[in-house]
Design a protein around this motif. Sequence first.
Motif, PDB file in Angstrom:
ATOM      1  N   GLY A 495       2.176  -1.675   8.317  1.00  0.00           N
ATOM      2  CA  GLY A 495       1.214  -1.014   8.580  1.00  0.00           C
ATOM      3  C   GLY A 495       1.118  -0.089   7.187  1.00  0.00           C
ATOM      4  O   GLY A 495       0.869   1.411   7.443  1.00  0.00           O
ATOM      5  N   THR A 496       1.941   0.174   6.134  1.00  0.00           N
ATOM      6  CA  THR A 496       2.109   1.205   5.203  1.00  0.00           C
ATOM      7  C   THR A 496       1.600   0.726   3.795  1.00  0.00           C
ATOM      8  O   THR A 496       2.189   2.851   3.714  1.00  0.00           O
ATOM      9  CB  THR A 496       4.037   1.497   5.452  1.00  0.00           C
ATOM     10  N   ASP A 497       0.977   0.515   3.673  1.00  0.00           N
ATOM     11  CA  ASP A 497       0.085   0.290   1.822  1.00  0.00           C
ATOM     12  C   ASP A 497      -0.280   1.729   1.903  1.00  0.00           C
ATOM     13  O   ASP A 497      -0.826   1.754   3.600  1.00  0.00           O
ATOM     14  CB  ASP A 497      -1.139  -1.058   2.187  1.00  0.00           C
ATOM     15  N   GLU A 498      -0.447   1.997   1.105  1.00  0.00           N
ATOM     16  CA  GLU A 498      -1.751   3.568   1.177  1.00  0.00           C
ATOM     17  C   GLU A 498      -2.568   3.417   0.212  1.00  0.00           C
ATOM     18  O   GLU A 498      -2.771   2.549  -1.020  1.00  0.00           O
ATOM     19  CB  GLU A 498      -0.966   4.675   0.549  1.00  0.00           C
ATOM     20  N   ASN A 499      -3.713   4.186  -0.057  1.00  0.00           N
ATOM     21  CA  ASN A 499      -4.977   4.150  -0.254  1.00  0.00           C
ATOM     22  C   ASN A 499      -4.693   5.092  -2.386  1.00  0.00           C
ATOM     23  O   ASN A 499      -4.161   6.012  -1.732  1.00  0.00           O
ATOM     24  CB  ASN A 499      -6.336   4.519  -0.391  1.00  0.00           C
ATOM     25  N   VAL A 506      -8.537   4.342   4.480  1.00  0.00           N
ATOM     26  CA  VAL A 506      -6.986   3.385   4.737  1.00  0.00           C
ATOM     27  C   VAL A 506      -6.951   2.408   3.526  1.00  0.00           C
ATOM     28  O   VAL A 506      -7.830   2.060   2.887  1.00  0.00           O
ATOM     29  CB  VAL A 506      -7.019   3.718   5.888  1.00  0.00           C
ATOM     30  N   ALA A 507      -6.013   2.059   2.915  1.00  0.00           N
ATOM     31  CA  ALA A 507      -5.093   0.939   2.353  1.00  0.00           C
ATOM     32  C   ALA A 507      -6.166  -0.352   2.935  1.00  0.00           C
ATOM     33  O   ALA A 507      -6.745  -0.112   4.320  1.00  0.00           O
ATOM     34  CB  ALA A 507      -4.298   0.385   2.238  1.00  0.00           C
ATOM     35  N   PRO A 508      -6.475  -0.852   2.109  1.00  0.00           N
ATOM     36  CA  PRO A 508      -7.491  -2.954   3.229  1.00  0.00           C
ATOM     37  C   PRO A 508      -6.345  -3.121   3.957  1.00  0.00           C
ATOM     38  O   PRO A 508      -7.032  -3.975   4.469  1.00  0.00           O
ATOM     39  CB  PRO A 508      -6.997  -3.361   1.535  1.00  0.00           C
ATOM     40  N   THR A 509      -5.384  -3.162   4.122  1.00  0.00           N
ATOM     41  CA  THR A 509      -4.359  -3.879   5.518  1.00  0.00           C
ATOM     42  C   THR A 509      -3.842  -3.367   6.514  1.00  0.00           C
ATOM     43  O   THR A 509      -3.457  -3.759   7.000  1.00  0.00           O
ATOM     44  CB  THR A 509      -3.197  -4.480   4.345  1.00  0.00           C
ATOM     45  N   GLU A 559       6.660  -0.398  11.436  1.00  0.00           N
ATOM     46  CA  GLU A 559       5.205  -0.217  10.937  1.00  0.00           C
ATOM     47  C   GLU A 559       5.872  -0.736   9.796  1.00  0.00           C
ATOM     48  O   GLU A 559       5.468  -1.364   8.299  1.00  0.00           O
ATOM     49  CB  GLU A 559       4.335   0.473  10.827  1.00  0.00           C
ATOM     50  N   ASN A 560       7.264  -0.910   9.084  1.00  0.00           N
ATOM     51  CA  ASN A 560       7.699  -1.164   7.599  1.00  0.00           C
ATOM     52  C   ASN A 560       8.354  -2.316   7.344  1.00  0.00           C
ATOM     53  O   ASN A 560       8.766  -2.643   6.676  1.00  0.00           O
ATOM     54  CB  ASN A 560       8.843   0.179   7.393  1.00  0.00           C
TER      55      ASN A 560
END
Length: 579
Positions: A495-499, A506-509, A559-560
């Motif tokens: 859950g950590t991806d960034e835009n 938020v990021a697509p994932t 989330e990591n």
Amino acid sequence: MSVELQERTEGTAVEGEALTDGFHLLIDALKMNDLNTIYGVPGIPITDFGRLAQANGIRVLSFRHEQHAGNAAAVAGYLTKKPGVCLTVSAPGFLNGLTALANATTNCFPMILLSGSSEREIVDLQQGDYEEMDQLAIAKPLCKAAFRVLHAEDIGIAVARAIRAAVSGRPGGVYLDLPAALFGQTMNAVAGAQSLVKVIDPAPRQLPGPEAVDRALNVLKSARKPLIILGKGAAYVQEDETIKKFVETSGIPFLPMSMAKGLLPDSHPQCAAAARSLVLKEADVVVMLGARLNWLLSHGKGKSWGEPGSKKFIQLDIEPQEMDSNVEIAAPLVGDLGSSLQLMLQGMDNSWKQPPVAWLDTVYAKRDANVAKLTQRVGADTTPMDFSTALGALREIIADRPDAMLVNEGANTLDFARSIINMSEPRKRIDVGTWGIMGIGMGAAVAAAVETGNQVLAVEGDSAFGFSGMEIETICRYNLPVCIVIFNNNGIYRGTDENPTGGEDVAPTVFVKDSRYELMMQAFGGEGIYATSRDELTKAVVNAMDSGKPTLVNAIIDENAGTESGRIGNLNPQSVVKK
Ligand code: FYN
Ligand code: ADP
Ligand code: MG
């Protein structure tokens, strides 16, 4: 049950003549062939058929989306060896079911998709009917067989053909196209009953030739480092004792594919699941039992298989065209697995030599080392939980409940669970199968509960759950003994991806952080529990499996934790252009 005298749709009514109709002929044909469960979604033009089927003793389970009804039918077929039946409306409902039909065909699971459709004359003139679509033409390339029925007197034959096509040879999905007018067609009840067919021996034994058996035995005798790979075809055939006898008589290490886990216990002394890379690389003869050399086995070639040409393959499969699909098969044994293994065993008299001790020692030393490492990892109790901590809890629960059905989908949730949760009985693990499809979870859970009556534990990635999540209402409505555990790490993979643009999206994932999935279950009257620790997770799942109540446990995972695409990240293309 016949219909009393009504105006005939064709010709004139005859005083006192007992009639039947398409609705009842289809019901009678299914019941005559012991197909007593329908998974579907009501709607025009099949709502009344569902009602009449229920009224006539067929169990009709209504879902919220046809794909999940179809997945349930497919899993029912896998578990029972009778085709699971899915019922949908025309066009969009048919298309929703088609994904499940195609997936069933890919998995070699027997199912029949019954879809209402528009009348031929309107479809063929493309006159713009309600939900008009040439469904038969669209279904044909995506399933094993497809038929259309235009006349009530043909329903018996059509159902018989669909059953035989679904279960004979390599099992698969069959489409049966039912134009709306068919249901209302009437005919003489006696003639109607005579038109029905009870299928005789729909999946006949298919024996391999003696020369093929001799060839396979000779190749096996030449092995210094033999390996057996068990596939879900070996699980499907329900020849458990014969398979166990072959494996144990041969003394050869076995590697179960994910849905073949439990055919022999993962704890079996010959299980090499925990030495996967070594046995694939080092084996010199590989026996494929109901397994395919597709992407899941790197197509039988490449660096994971050692030097090119360093292996000989013996393949036991009912489908002749599977042979040489990816690499040359030195000993193709085409037949049903039970018959083929019985003939192999007849040739393995008591002079049969066990594999060289050096090979066995190498395999089992690697296995034991990997098991020791994993056992240590799963014993940890991290907060927030990681996959090993959460799965370590579920591993113990499943070990105590060998009868429980395990449904598993996701990326990391699937890949970690596959090696952490050991199985000890056949056909107890249902997962994403050959395609690796997301969304099978709730449909599979319903079918597992309905077809076995056993408690079901569905271990779901939070992304995977999202594909079929509305079906928790279905599970609550039928009060099924299903405990869903969602591994909630706030996103797809993690859950950590960034835009990168820093924009508001938020990021697509990434998902809504700390989503309260358990409240969804409470909304439908089920048990919803929020679990942040191993102990809370254990307690919630044990209570659910003891009570049999529909339960959803929202297991909060760091989330990591997790890697992109789990263990198949290598399949992702990488962009080399930095813009
Ligand atoms: C396996 N292993 C174990 C055990 N079982 N160690 C200890 N104990 C146990 N019980 C070891 C095994 O020997 C391997 O180590 C490693 O764990 C991984 O084993 P696995 O998972 O069986 O094998 P692997 O390499 O992942 O298999 C490749 C694969 C598999 C493609 C068959 O990843 C797979 O089935 N993936 C499905 C992916 C999918 O469909 N995802 C859904 C869409 S996800 P080594 O032997 O040391 O290598 C969309 O993004
Ligand atoms: P896995 O993914 O577990 O390796 P696959 O789905 O790839 O399993 O392979 C299953 C194989 O089992 C298919 O090739 C199918 O033809 C075969 N099969 C199905 N039923 C039988 C049977 N009765 N006898 C022999 N092989 C079978
Ligand atoms: Mg996730």
